[in-house]
Design a protein around this motif. Structure first.
Motif, PDB file in Angstrom:
ATOM      1  N   SER B  80       0.876  -1.173   0.000  1.00 23.06           N
ATOM      2  CA  SER B  80       0.000   0.000   0.000  1.00 23.06           C
ATOM      3  C   SER B  80       0.910   1.219   0.000  1.00 23.06           C
ATOM      4  CB  SER B  80      -0.900  -0.018   1.232  1.00 23.06           C
ATOM      5  OG  SER B  80      -1.714   1.132   1.278  1.00 23.06           O
ATOM      6  N   ALA B  81       1.149   1.755  -1.179  1.00 21.01           N
ATOM      7  CA  ALA B  81       2.177   2.788  -1.329  1.00 21.01           C
ATOM      8  C   ALA B  81       1.876   4.037  -0.499  1.00 21.01           C
ATOM      9  CB  ALA B  81       2.314   3.159  -2.803  1.00 21.01           C
ATOM     10  N   THR B  82       2.932   4.602   0.082  1.00 15.88           N
ATOM     11  CA  THR B  82       2.824   5.849   0.832  1.00 15.88           C
ATOM     12  C   THR B  82       3.810   6.859   0.247  1.00 15.88           C
ATOM     13  OG1 THR B  82       4.546   5.306   2.439  1.00 15.88           O
ATOM     14  CG2 THR B  82       2.316   4.530   2.921  1.00 15.88           C
ATOM     15  N   SER B  83       3.594   8.124   0.549  1.00 15.79           N
ATOM     16  CA  SER B  83       4.457   9.175  -0.013  1.00 15.79           C
ATOM     17  C   SER B  83       5.909   9.009   0.434  1.00 15.79           C
ATOM     18  CB  SER B  83       3.930  10.555   0.382  1.00 15.79           C
ATOM     19  OG  SER B  83       3.871  10.678   1.788  1.00 15.79           O
ATOM     20  N   SER B  84       6.120   8.408   1.606  1.00 18.36           N
ATOM     21  CA  SER B  84       7.482   8.195   2.111  1.00 18.36           C
ATOM     22  C   SER B  84       8.237   7.146   1.289  1.00 18.36           C
ATOM     23  CB  SER B  84       7.461   7.767   3.570  1.00 18.36           C
ATOM     24  OG  SER B  84       6.836   6.507   3.718  1.00 18.36           O
ATOM     25  N   GLN B  85       7.524   6.431   0.436  1.00 14.19           N
ATOM     26  CA  GLN B  85       8.162   5.439  -0.420  1.00 14.19           C
ATOM     27  C   GLN B  85       8.517   6.005  -1.797  1.00 14.19           C
ATOM     28  OE1 GLN B  85       5.047   2.415   0.183  1.00 14.19           O
ATOM     29  NE2 GLN B  85       6.591   1.147   1.215  1.00 14.19           N
ATOM     30  N   THR B  86       8.279   7.286  -1.985  1.00 14.53           N
ATOM     31  CA  THR B  86       8.785   7.959  -3.179  1.00 14.53           C
ATOM     32  C   THR B  86      10.299   7.933  -3.119  1.00 14.53           C
ATOM     33  OG1 THR B  86       6.875   9.404  -3.478  1.00 14.53           O
ATOM     34  CG2 THR B  86       8.985  10.184  -4.354  1.00 14.53           C
ATOM     35  N   SER B  87      10.915   7.347  -4.134  1.00 18.19           N
ATOM     36  CA  SER B  87      12.345   7.148  -4.096  1.00 18.19           C
ATOM     37  C   SER B  87      12.823   6.599  -5.435  1.00 18.19           C
ATOM     38  CB  SER B  87      12.688   6.143  -2.976  1.00 18.19           C
ATOM     39  OG  SER B  87      14.078   6.003  -2.809  1.00 18.19           O
ATOM     40  N   VAL B  88      14.128   6.414  -5.529  1.00 19.19           N
ATOM     41  CA  VAL B  88      14.701   5.684  -6.656  1.00 19.19           C
ATOM     42  C   VAL B  88      15.125   4.321  -6.134  1.00 19.19           C
ATOM     43  CG1 VAL B  88      16.441   5.626  -8.460  1.00 19.19           C
ATOM     44  CG2 VAL B  88      15.489   7.820  -7.721  1.00 19.19           C
ATOM     45  N   TYR B  89      14.660   3.278  -6.791  1.00 20.92           N
ATOM     46  CA  TYR B  89      14.914   1.914  -6.351  1.00 20.92           C
ATOM     47  C   TYR B  89      15.912   1.240  -7.282  1.00 20.92           C
ATOM     48  CZ  TYR B  89      10.958   2.526  -3.255  1.00 20.92           C
ATOM     49  OH  TYR B  89      10.127   2.982  -2.260  1.00 20.92           O
TER      50      TYR B  89
END
Lengths: 110, 111
Positions: B80-89
């Motif tokens: 369940s994506a959250t804004s804190s998971q905005t990133s480069v993977y």
């Protein structure tokens, strides 16, 4: 817990001079250490490595030094060139674990 | 190229939706890793795999799950994506005691 630390976020050097990037680690189980170079919008690329049984490894302009008692390694680039400008990550691995530092942005000025 | 590809390369998703990122290798490396890169934090380990169906947590595993049903594919799922998971993977492959090879990265934005 940050097991690998690069305390200098940035470094600026003049072309032709030496660049020294530093890295500290806390986990004694790490036995293989690496440096990676990263350009924007690309994945990190391997630069040089050193095993824990050695204290120095040299590859052209790049030399990595390992001080196991201090849990410290450093990367020396000499002479530095403008094309070396990038973010450099220190990494440490042991078994299946592989951790990275926060990176140091190196700028080499012409 | 080390034979490692990530897909998608870019994704924008909404908060609360599930997202799956794929890492595919053609090198037959046993070990595969997922990292996220954030300013000031460098590369932080999310999960890793040391064989088919063998996975373990890294330092920032909360909110993420992984699966490896075959050697060549390692999937990272944000339940369940959250804004804190905005990133480069970034995905990486390696054999212990040698250098790791990285994919090109996936830029994920959670809005």
């Amino acid at each position: 817990d940050q097991q690998v630390k690069q305390n200098s976020p940035s470094l600026s050097v003049q072309e032709g001079r030496i660049s020294i990037l530093n890295c500290d680690y806390t986990n004694s189980m790490f036995d293989y250490f690496l440096w990676y170079k990263k350009y924007p919008a690309e994945g990190p690329t391997f630069l040089i490595s050193i095993s824990s049984i050695k204290d120095k490894n040299e590859d052209g302009r790049f030399t990595v030094f390992l001080n196991k008692s201090a849990k410290h390694l450093s990367l020396h680039i000499v002479p530095s060139q403008p094309g070396d400008s990038a973010v450099y990550f220190c990494a440490a691995s042991g078994g299946s674990d592989m951790r990275f530092g926060a990176g140091t942005r190196l700028t080499v000025k012409p | 190229d080390a034979g490692i590809t990530q897909s998608p390369r870019h994704k924008v998703t909404e908060t609360g939706t599930p997202v799956t990122l794929r890492c595919h290798q053609t090198e037959n490396h046993r070990y595969m890793y997922w990292y996220r890169q954030d300013p000031g934090h460098g590369l932080r380990l999310i999960h890793y795999s040391y064989g088919v169906k063998d996975t373990d947590k890294g330092e920032v595993s909360d909110g993420y799950s992984v699966s490896r049903s075959k050697t060549e594919d390692f999937l990272l799922t944000l339940e369940s994506a959250t804004s804190s998971q905005t990133s480069v993977y970034f995905c990486a492959i390696t054999t212990p005691g040698t250098e790791a090879f990285f994919g090109q990265g996936t830029r994920l934005t959670v809005v």
